[in-house]
Design a protein around this motif. Structure first.
Motif, mmCIF file in Angstrom:
data_model
loop_
_atom_site.group_PDB
_atom_site.id
_atom_site.type_symbol
_atom_site.label_atom_id
_atom_site.label_comp_id
_atom_site.label_asym_id
_atom_site.label_seq_id
_atom_site.Cartn_x
_atom_site.Cartn_y
_atom_site.Cartn_z
ATOM 1 N N LYS A 121 0.824 -1.224 0.000
ATOM 2 C CA LYS A 121 0.000 0.000 0.000
ATOM 3 C C LYS A 121 0.854 1.269 0.000
ATOM 4 N N ILE A 122 1.901 1.302 0.834
ATOM 5 C CA ILE A 122 2.754 2.508 0.833
ATOM 6 C C ILE A 122 3.400 2.701 -0.526
ATOM 7 N N THR B 164 0.654 4.012 -2.776
ATOM 8 C CA THR B 164 0.090 5.323 -2.426
ATOM 9 C C THR B 164 1.113 6.442 -2.574
ATOM 10 N N ASN B 165 2.328 6.199 -2.098
ATOM 11 C CA ASN B 165 3.345 7.251 -2.074
ATOM 12 C C ASN B 165 4.391 7.077 -3.171
ATOM 13 N N LEU C 17 6.350 10.202 -4.580
ATOM 14 C CA LEU C 17 7.241 10.814 -3.598
ATOM 15 C C LEU C 17 8.442 9.910 -3.303
ATOM 16 N N ILE C 18 8.167 8.608 -3.172
ATOM 17 C CA ILE C 18 9.249 7.665 -2.878
ATOM 18 C C ILE C 18 10.247 7.642 -4.031
ATOM 19 N N GLU C 19 9.754 7.729 -5.238
ATOM 20 C CA GLU C 19 10.651 7.739 -6.396
ATOM 21 C C GLU C 19 11.559 8.986 -6.372
ATOM 22 N N ARG C 20 10.983 10.125 -5.944
ATOM 23 C CA ARG C 20 11.819 11.332 -5.845
ATOM 24 C C ARG C 20 12.856 11.156 -4.742
ATOM 25 N N ARG C 21 12.414 10.649 -3.592
ATOM 26 C CA ARG C 21 13.342 10.530 -2.460
ATOM 27 C C ARG C 21 14.412 9.469 -2.701
ATOM 28 N N SER D 15 6.002 1.518 7.130
ATOM 29 C CA SER D 15 6.773 2.749 6.927
ATOM 30 C C SER D 15 8.263 2.501 7.177
ATOM 31 N N VAL E 131 9.799 0.334 4.349
ATOM 32 C CA VAL E 131 10.036 1.084 3.111
ATOM 33 C C VAL E 131 11.167 2.109 3.308
ATOM 34 N N ALA E 132 11.310 2.654 4.517
ATOM 35 C CA ALA E 132 12.468 3.519 4.779
ATOM 36 C C ALA E 132 13.764 2.743 4.527
ATOM 37 N N PHE F 210 1.540 7.225 6.787
ATOM 38 C CA PHE F 210 1.513 5.827 7.206
ATOM 39 C C PHE F 210 2.058 5.641 8.632
ATOM 40 N N ALA G 297 17.245 15.287 0.823
ATOM 41 C CA ALA G 297 16.567 14.006 0.646
ATOM 42 C C ALA G 297 16.330 13.619 -0.803
ATOM 43 N N MET G 298 16.355 14.586 -1.687
ATOM 44 C CA MET G 298 16.214 14.274 -3.112
ATOM 45 C C MET G 298 17.074 15.268 -3.884
ATOM 46 N N ARG H 284 14.882 18.341 -8.113
ATOM 47 C CA ARG H 284 13.560 17.720 -8.002
ATOM 48 C C ARG H 284 12.735 18.298 -6.855
#
Lengths: 430, 430
Positions: A21-22, A25-26, A29-33, A310, A313-314, B292, B329-330, B334
Motif C-alpha cells: 500500500k505505501i 500510495t506514495n 514521492l518515494i521515487e523522488r526521495r 513505513s 520502506v524507509a 503511514f 533528501a532528493m 527535483r
C-alpha cells in the motif's frame, strides 16, 4: 539512476499488505526521495487465495519464499514471515549469500542470528536492514546506528511492547484487573490468542537485545536478557504507584557497566516527571543517554500496518540510495563479546508490595527482615484490602542492591504473616 | 578502509571545542563505528590566543578559514563560524567546489543558500550535512530525510528554540514577567546580549524552513515563514492558559496544503495532553506526522556544546562511512517550488486576551465584534486585573478562520473600551 529497485516480498500479513500500500500510495514521492522507483515484482505467502484487498495479479507468485533469493528480477528481499528459524532464516541466508540486500521486521531472527547474518551481509557487500524490527515506525535503529553514533551510550531503555503498554494503560484508566483487560485486548486484536510472547516480555527482550548491540557495540546476546512480564502486576499496584507519584510501565533497559552487559525487561515504577510515564496505549518510546548528547527520546507507533510498513520502506529507500553499511553500526568482527552483568548487583530503589494478615506484629516482622538484609525503608504505607482479605503493605526502599532486597523477601517467604506472593518492582530513577 | 577522515575545523567557539572533545574522548568507539579514524588536522578561528582549555598545538593553524577548503590534508570541512553569508558561505562554496564534503551547524546559511549549496554538493559528489543546524543533538534531519522517508508528511511542528522555551518555562514555574526572566537568562548565558534572534522567532524560523524542505520535498523558503516571537506573552496569558488546560510554547509549524507551503513560528496554546506541553526548559522537540507512520516525536537537547557537537560528529561518521546522498533528501532539481500558503486562511481555535476598562457594555461590544466577523466563542472568562488597572477578558473561539478573527480585532482596535493591545494566539489542536 533510473533503474527501479526490484523487491521480492515474503509474507503478506498485515505488514506485507502495508508495504504494498505505501509503495502504491506514495510511489511518486518515494521515487523522488530514492531517486529511482521501488517496485514489488514477486511475492510469496502461505495462503495464495486469502482475500487481502490488494490486487496481487501484477506480481509474480512464488510458492516457496526461499526462491525469491534466486530470482534474476529481484534486487532486494523483504522478509515478513517471522520466526527465529525456519523459512525466514533460510531466506535471509540465501538472499545475502546471493549478494542481494535483505530487509526484515523479524526481531526474533535478529536476536538469535543477527551476528551471523550481519557478517554474511558484509562479506557480500549487501545491506541487512531491520528498522521495522524494533519499535515499529520509530526510526530508533537509525537513531542509534547513525544519529547518536558519536556517543558512548550510557544506557538505553524504553517501552518496547505496545500490547503490554496498552494493557497497563487500560488497567489504570478503567481500574480493571489484568485478566479482564487481556481478554478484551485479545477480543479487539490488540493481543494474540497466545499472548505470552508479549506479556511475558519475550518480544521486548528480542528488541532490547538488538538495541543493546547497536548502543554498546556488542554482539547481540538475547539469552542473557533477564525477562519478567506483567502478569503479576495487580490493579492495586497501579493504585499504590499512583499514590506515590509513579506509573507502572514494562521497561526494557540495557547498560554496559564495567565491561559487562546489563539487559533486563521488567515492570518498573516510572516517575510522572519522566517522559516515559506519559507514553500511553499502544505507543512505544525509546530513550538513549549518550555521554555528549544527553538524553534523546524517540516516540511513536510501535506496531500496526502503517507504522511498521513505513519502517520497511524507509529501509528500502536506504538500499535504493545505496546509503547503507554494517548492520550493527560496525563490522560484525569488531563487535565486543561482553559478558552478562550480575543482575542481582544492580542498585536502585525498589517498590515492594506484600499482602499480609491483619494482626499485630506483622509489620515488625517485615521491617526486621529488611533491616537484617541491610535494606532501609524510605516510605511505608498500609492501604487497601486485598482480594483474599489480607492487607497491603507497600514500601519504597532507599537505594539498595537487588541481592539484599531479594534476601529480605526470601527470609519472609516461609512466614504465615504473608497471605500472598510479594511483588517487587524496580523504580526507574533516572 | 584504514585511511583516517581528515577534518578541517572552522570556528572554535563552544561547539567547535565540543567537536574536538568528542573526537578525543570517544576516539576508539568512533573509529569502530566509522571503520576508520576521524581526525582534526587543521583549524581556524578569529582569535588564536584565546584560552579554550584544549591543546590546539597538534593542529595546523589557518588564519583565513576559507583556506581550509584548498588544503591537501583536509577531506572534509566543518563550519562553525555562523552567519548566513560572509566567510561561512565562501568556505561552503569553496569546499564543495573542491569536491570535499561540508558539515555545518549553520541554520541561517542553509535557510538562505541551502538550495544552491545542495546543488553544488550533488554536482561534485560531495556531502552537505547539517544535522546540528536544527534541534541540536536530536537526529531529526536524519529522522525526516531517511527515517520517515516513506511517508507523505502531513505536518511538521515543534519546539525549535531552547532560549524561548527556557524563558516560557521559567515564567510559568516562577510566575515572573518576561523581561525579568529574559534579563536573568542573559546573565546566566541562556540568552544572547542581543536576544532578538531567539525571542523574535527568527532562529526557529530558519530551522523550520529547513525542516519544511525535507518534509515536503520543497525548496527552502525562509522569506515566507510568518514569524512571531514571545515578547508579547504576559504572565497573565500563561495563567489564563493554565486555567484552560494549556501551556504556552513557541511552536514552529509547517504544512503543505493544497500545493502551497504553510510555515509559521508563533506562540501557541498546547493542550496538557499533547507531549509537546511537557517539553520544558531548554529542551527541543519535533513532531512529524506521516500518512503511514502516524505521529513521530523526537526530543532532546537542542543546543549546547555536547549535543550540538554530537550532531556534527554524527555527520562526520556518515561521511566517513560514505553513507550520504542529496542534502534535502532528493536531488535539488527535483525539489518543488511551492508558493506560500495564505496565512490568514488558516483555520483553528484561537485564544484571545483583551485588556478592557471595567465598565458595563464592554463585553457586549467585544462579543458583537466577534459575531459580526463570524467568529463564535467557545468560552469566555473575565479574570484578574491587569497592571494598568484594566480587566482581562479571555476567550477561546470555536474553530475559525484567522482572517475573521483578525477582522474582529481590527473592528475593536479603535475602541476606548480596550486599555491595552489585544493578544491573539493559536491553539494547537492536533
Amino acid at each position: 539512476m533510473t533503474q527501479p529497485l526490484r523487491v521480492g516480498l515474503a509474507g503478506l500479513g498485515t505488514v506485507g499488505g502495508g508495504v504494498i500500500k505505501i509503495l502504491d500510495t506514495n510511489a511518486a514521492l518515494i521515487e523522488r526521495r530514492a531517486n529511482r522507483p521501488i517496485e514489488v515484482v514477486a511475492i510469496s505467502a502461505r495462503d495464495r487465495s486469502r482475500e487481502r484487498g490488494i490486487d496481487l495479479s501484477r506480481f509474480a507468485w512464488v510458492d516457496d519464499a526461499t526462491q525469491l533469493a534466486a530470482r534474476d528480477d529481484v534486487d532486494v528481499v523483504v522478509e515478513l514471515i517471522g520466526g527465529a528459524d525456519g523459512p525466514a532464516l533460510t531466506l535471509a541466508r540465501e538472499t545475502l549469500d546471493a549478494g542481494k540486500s535483505f530487509v526484515t521486521a523479524n526481531k526474533a531472527m535478529l536476536a538469535h542470528h543477527g551476528l551471523e547474518l550481519a557478517g554474511l551481509a558484509e562479506i557480500k557487500g549487501a545491506a541487512l536492514k531491520y528498522e521495522a524490527a524494533v519499535a515499529g515506525g520509530i526510526p530508533v535503529i537509525k537513531g542509534l546506528r547513525e544519529g547518536a553514533a558519536a556517543n558512548v551510550i550510557e544506557r538505553i531503555y524504553g517501552i518496547l511492547n505496545g500490547t503490554c503498554n496498552y494493557i497497563l494503560t487500560r488497567m489504570e484508566a478503567e481500574r480493571l484487573p489484568f485478566g479482564e483487560v487481556l481478554a478484551d485486548a485479545q477480543r479487539l486484536g490488540f493481543a494474540e490468542a497466545d499472548p505470552s510472547f508479549d506479556i511475558d516480555g519475550i518480544d521486548a527482550a528480542h528488541k532490547l537485545s538488538i538495541l543493546a548491540s547497536l548502543a554498546f557495540g556488542a554482539r547481540v546476546d538475547f539469552p542473557h536478557v533477564a525477562c519478567e512480564g506483567i502478569r503479576a502486576v495487580e490493579s492495586a499496584d497501579i493504585d499504590h504507584a499512583a499514590a506515590l507519584g509513579f506509573r507502572i510501565k514494562l521497561i526494557g533497559l540495557a547498560a554496559a557497566e564495567g565491561g559487562a552487559l546489563f539487559q533486563r525487561v521488567h515492570p518498573c515504577l516510572v516517575s510522572l516527571k519522566h517522559p516515559l510515564a506519559h507514553v500511553d496505549g499502544s505507543l512505544n518510546a525509546v530513550v538513549a543517554e549518550g555521554n555528549f548528547v544527553g538524553r534523546l527520546l524517540f516516540q511513536g507507533r510501535g506496531a500496526g500496518e502503517g507504522p511498521t510498513a513505513s519502517a520497511v520502506v524507509a529501509d528500502l529507500i536506504d538500499v535504493a540510495r545505496g546509503e547503507f553499511g554494517p548492520a550493527f553500526a560496525m563490522p560484525a568482527a569488531r563487535l565486543s563479546k561482553l559478558p552478562p552483568a550480575d543482575q542481582l548487583a544492580h542498585e536502585g530503589r525498589f517498590y515492594l508490595r506484600l499482602t499480609v494478615a491483619d494482626r499485630p506484629g506483622v509489620l515488625a516482622e517485615i521491617t526486621a527482615a529488611l533491616r537484617d538484609a541491610g535494606v532501609s525503608i524510605e516510605s511505608l504505607i498500609q492501604r487497601g484490602v486485598a482480594a483474599n482479605g489480607g492487607v497491603y503493605v507497600v514500601m519504597v526502599t532507599h537505594s539498595a542492591v537487588e541481592r539484599q532486597v531479594r534476601a529480605a523477601l526470601s527470609a519472609l517467604a516461609g512466614s504465615d504473616s504473608l497471605t500472598g506472593a510479594p511483588m517487587m518492582m524496580h523504580i526507574l530513577d533516572f
